[in-house]
Write an enzyme that holds these catalytic residues in place. Structure first.
Site, PDB file in Angstrom:
ATOM      1  N   GLU A 279       0.832  -1.209   0.000  1.00  0.00           N
ATOM      2  CA  GLU A 279       0.000   0.000   0.000  1.00  0.00           C
ATOM      3  C   GLU A 279       0.865   1.256   0.000  1.00  0.00           C
ATOM      4  O   GLU A 279       0.524   2.257  -0.639  1.00  0.00           O
ATOM      5  CB  GLU A 279      -0.950  -0.012   1.193  1.00  0.00           C
ATOM      6  CG  GLU A 279      -1.922  -1.188   1.222  1.00  0.00           C
ATOM      7  CD  GLU A 279      -2.692  -1.375  -0.066  1.00  0.00           C
ATOM      8  OE1 GLU A 279      -2.996  -0.372  -0.735  1.00  0.00           O
ATOM      9  OE2 GLU A 279      -2.986  -2.528  -0.419  1.00  0.00           O
TER      10      GLU A 279
ATOM     11  N   TYR B 220      -1.518  -7.637 -11.243  1.00  0.00           N
ATOM     12  CA  TYR B 220      -0.541  -7.683 -10.166  1.00  0.00           C
ATOM     13  C   TYR B 220       0.680  -8.522 -10.552  1.00  0.00           C
ATOM     14  O   TYR B 220       1.821  -8.039 -10.511  1.00  0.00           O
ATOM     15  CB  TYR B 220      -1.177  -8.274  -8.906  1.00  0.00           C
ATOM     16  CG  TYR B 220      -2.308  -7.471  -8.322  1.00  0.00           C
ATOM     17  CD1 TYR B 220      -2.120  -6.716  -7.164  1.00  0.00           C
ATOM     18  CD2 TYR B 220      -3.574  -7.466  -8.906  1.00  0.00           C
ATOM     19  CE1 TYR B 220      -3.164  -5.986  -6.610  1.00  0.00           C
ATOM     20  CE2 TYR B 220      -4.619  -6.738  -8.363  1.00  0.00           C
ATOM     21  CZ  TYR B 220      -4.413  -5.997  -7.216  1.00  0.00           C
ATOM     22  OH  TYR B 220      -5.443  -5.271  -6.673  1.00  0.00           O
TER      23      TYR B 220
END
Length: 623
Positions: free
Chosen positions: A296, A382
């Site tokens: 994050e 991803y």
């Protein structure tokens, strides 16, 4: 400089077709957002004011995105103007058309007053029974849900600085830096000076406490969880930031804070600018899940600073972020750790592709007006994306050659929203002296082909012992018959000595019945072995507080047909709303007992965020 023909022939405009707004006609110089949280009515009243400047020839209308918001009035430079809410177009909502009499000036203030409704997909309201005791509300705006909070240019291509004021009887937290005097008279004030798309805004309000984690980081969460959160993340953030700033331009967002959401939060984390929203499932009580925090945090550069221009190029957000996450954790824990994470990620991508019933998993997707961007999110962005960047790193001369490009890319193009072709233009320009190497890359397969990417090799130094142990279990499951034979053959200390990531790989391998997904091993035919495995590793698997271990243990029990575990599993499904965990368990349960899966979902459905609820409903084929 032109790209190779295989790329040029597919070059497409950056236009975002997931918005009904005419965002390309305006630059948003600033956004001022006033919110009022009404817990009793479960409504958020909003007044949003956009400082707009026309970007080209004069236009007569402003088109904004909306979805299930109740509009009250629209003003241009303080004067009410006519507007029309057009018929809803699934999945994008209702276009708001604003047509002032006399046209629009070159620069003007556009104000919209509205109220959320019960159908807002951005907002989840929680009662005291669903939290530690007091009501709570939070938003999840990615990818196209900001339009159900306020009328907006709901596209990653449109960025602006924000000032946000929230009137709430309980503490509020918003993306950005909290200002001095915030909280006085129940008004919480946040500034976000770095331009962001509106999906990176976030709001939470409830019984929220705060504790410092480091010199430029705090954690927000419910008081009952504050000690655990501070213990899990304290001292970690600054270490992560220091490692990130060795690789990347300096962190420009002020503090890097964490907001630990209630358990219904649908994602592991969301890169709300300056304050990542995270699931409490990240707290493992041993810091073993903190790589998610690195992920994050890495979004502060990839996704938040440079953003995909539309959702068909989502890998520019997530592929870069996984690549950076692994570079940072590799710097902290060693290159073998980075290699192991890449290997684990690629194995999980292969499993996801095989279970997808024909989904594309291409890296660059064509997201048309009829496609819900939420439905094109996959591990391809991803894992395939990060693998492509690793491949580029290797082909172009290793980290010594690639790292200057990383700083150039994020330093020079920060603040922009890009497509894959714009990224490639930057790449080919920077490595003009290595064009031959770039042209040898199989771009067609990497970017546009479905399924797995070209195969890369990874160090298996941390995986070999894991695979050996898993294969021993699969071999002995066929040979042995009695629980005591398994107890004599295997020691619980072996799995306990593995890292959490190795334990995850062990469980993944056991669940799929071997190192390769191409296998016919059926755990339901070996109930003694399945029970013995859980018994031998009871201290590691049975007592773990790590949700990554817990959900895989449940997946194994379902795979092995262990019906005595069903009550515990169905209860657990009501305790968390993280989609990464609950969706695979619902799907596995449905493959065994569809009625039980459906009744469990109906029992817990109101506990889930609307995004999660819709996803599970689709997974189970429920109307």
């Amino acid at each position: 400089m032109k790209l190779p023909a295989v790329l040029e022939e597919r070059r497409a405009a950056a236009t975002d077709r997931s918005t009904l707004s005419n965002y390309e006609d305006f630059a948003v110089r600033h956004t001022n957002l006033e919110l009022e949280v009404a817990f009793d009515e479960r409504q958020i009243r909003a007044e949003v004011c956009y400082d707009l400047e026309q970007t080209g020839k004069g236009v007569a209308e402003v088109h904004l995105d909306t979805s299930y918001v109740q509009l009250e009035c629209i003003l241009v430079d303080g004067k009410r103007v006519p507007w029309e809410l057009r018929e809803r177009q699934e999945p994008l909502g209702s276009q708001l058309v604003i047509t002032p009499e006399g046209g629009l000036p070159a620069r003007f203030q556009l104000t919209c007053r509205s109220v959320t409704t019960a159908r807002s997909t951005a907002v989840q309201w929680l009662g005291g029974a669903q939290t530690a005791g007091k009501p709570y509300v939070y938003t999840q705006l990615e990818s196209v849900h900001a339009r159900s909070l306020v009328p907006c240019f709901d596209t990653p291509a449109c960025k602006s600085p924000f000032t946000v004021r929230v009137r709430s009887p309980l503490r509020a937290v918003v993306a950005g830096q909290e200002q001095p005097g915030s909280g006085k008279d129940g008004v919480y004030v946040f500034e976000q000076p770095v331009p962001i798309p509106i999906y990176l805004l976030g709001l939470a309000a409830g019984d929220i406490a705060c504790a410092p984690l480091g010199p430029r980081s705090n954690v927000y969460c419910e008081p009952a969880l504050l000690e655990a959160a501070a213990g899990e993340f304290g001292g970690e953030i600054e270490r992560f930031l220091d490692a990130a700033e060795e690789l990347l331009p300096r962190y420009i967002w002020g503090n890097y804070n964490l907001l630990v959401c209630p358990s219904s939060y649908p994602y592991g984390g969301m890169e709300v600018a300056g304050t990542s929203f995270i699931s409490p499932s990240v707290i493992a009580y041993d810091r073993s899940n903190n790589d998610l925090i690195v992920h994050e945090m890495a979004h502060s550069w990839s996704g938040n600073l440079i953003t995909n221009a539309n959702w068909g190029h989502f890998w520019l957000n997530e592929g870069w972020t996984v690549y950076l996450e692994r570079r940072i954790t590799g710097a902290l824990h060693g290159e073998d750790t980075r290699q192991f994470s890449s290997l684990l990620g690629m194995a999980e991508l292969e499993v996801a592709i095989r279970a997808s019933n024909g989904a594309s998993f291409a890296l660059v997707e064509d997201v048309s007006e009829s496609v819900n961007p939420d439905n094109v999110v996959s591990l391809a962005a991803y894992e395939k994306g990060s693998a492509l960047l690793l491949h580029l790193e290797r082909e172009l001369g290793g980290t010594a050659a690639f790292d200057p490009f990383i700083k150039h890319y994020f330093g020079k193009f920060g603040g922009q929203s890009l497509t894959t072709w714009q990224f490639l233009d930057i790449l080919f320009d920077f490595f003009a002296d290595k064009r031959e190497k770039l042209e040898r890359i199989d771009w067609k397969t990497w970017l546009f082909a479905p399924g797995m990417p070209p195969k890369l090799t990874y160090s298996t130094s941390l995986a070999d012992d894991v695979y050996d142990l898993a294969e021993q279990w699969l071999e002995k499951a066929v040979q042995l018959r009695l629980p005591e034979e398994f107890a004599a053959e295997f020691s619980g200390s072996v799995l306990a000595a593995f890292t959490t990531a190795q334990q995850i790989l062990f469980l993944n391998t056991i669940i799929q019945g071997g190192v390769s997904p191409d296998n016919t091993f059926d755990w339901t035919q070996h109930p003694v072995a399945a029970a013995a495995l859980l018994s031998v590793y009871a201290d590691t698997l049975g007592k773990s507080r790590n949700q990554e271990i817990i959900y895989r243990r449940y997946n194994f029990q379902l795979t092995a047909g262990m019906e005595d575990a069903y009550p515990e599993i169905t209860t657990w499904l009501g305790s968390t709303g993280r989609m990464k965990h609950v969706r695979p368990i619902y799907r596995r349960l449905a493959s065994i007992d569809k009625a039980l899966a459906a009744s469990t979902f109906q029992e817990h459905r109101e506990k889930y965020h609307p995004i999660c609820r819709a996803a599970i409903q689709a997974d189970l084929g429920l109307s």
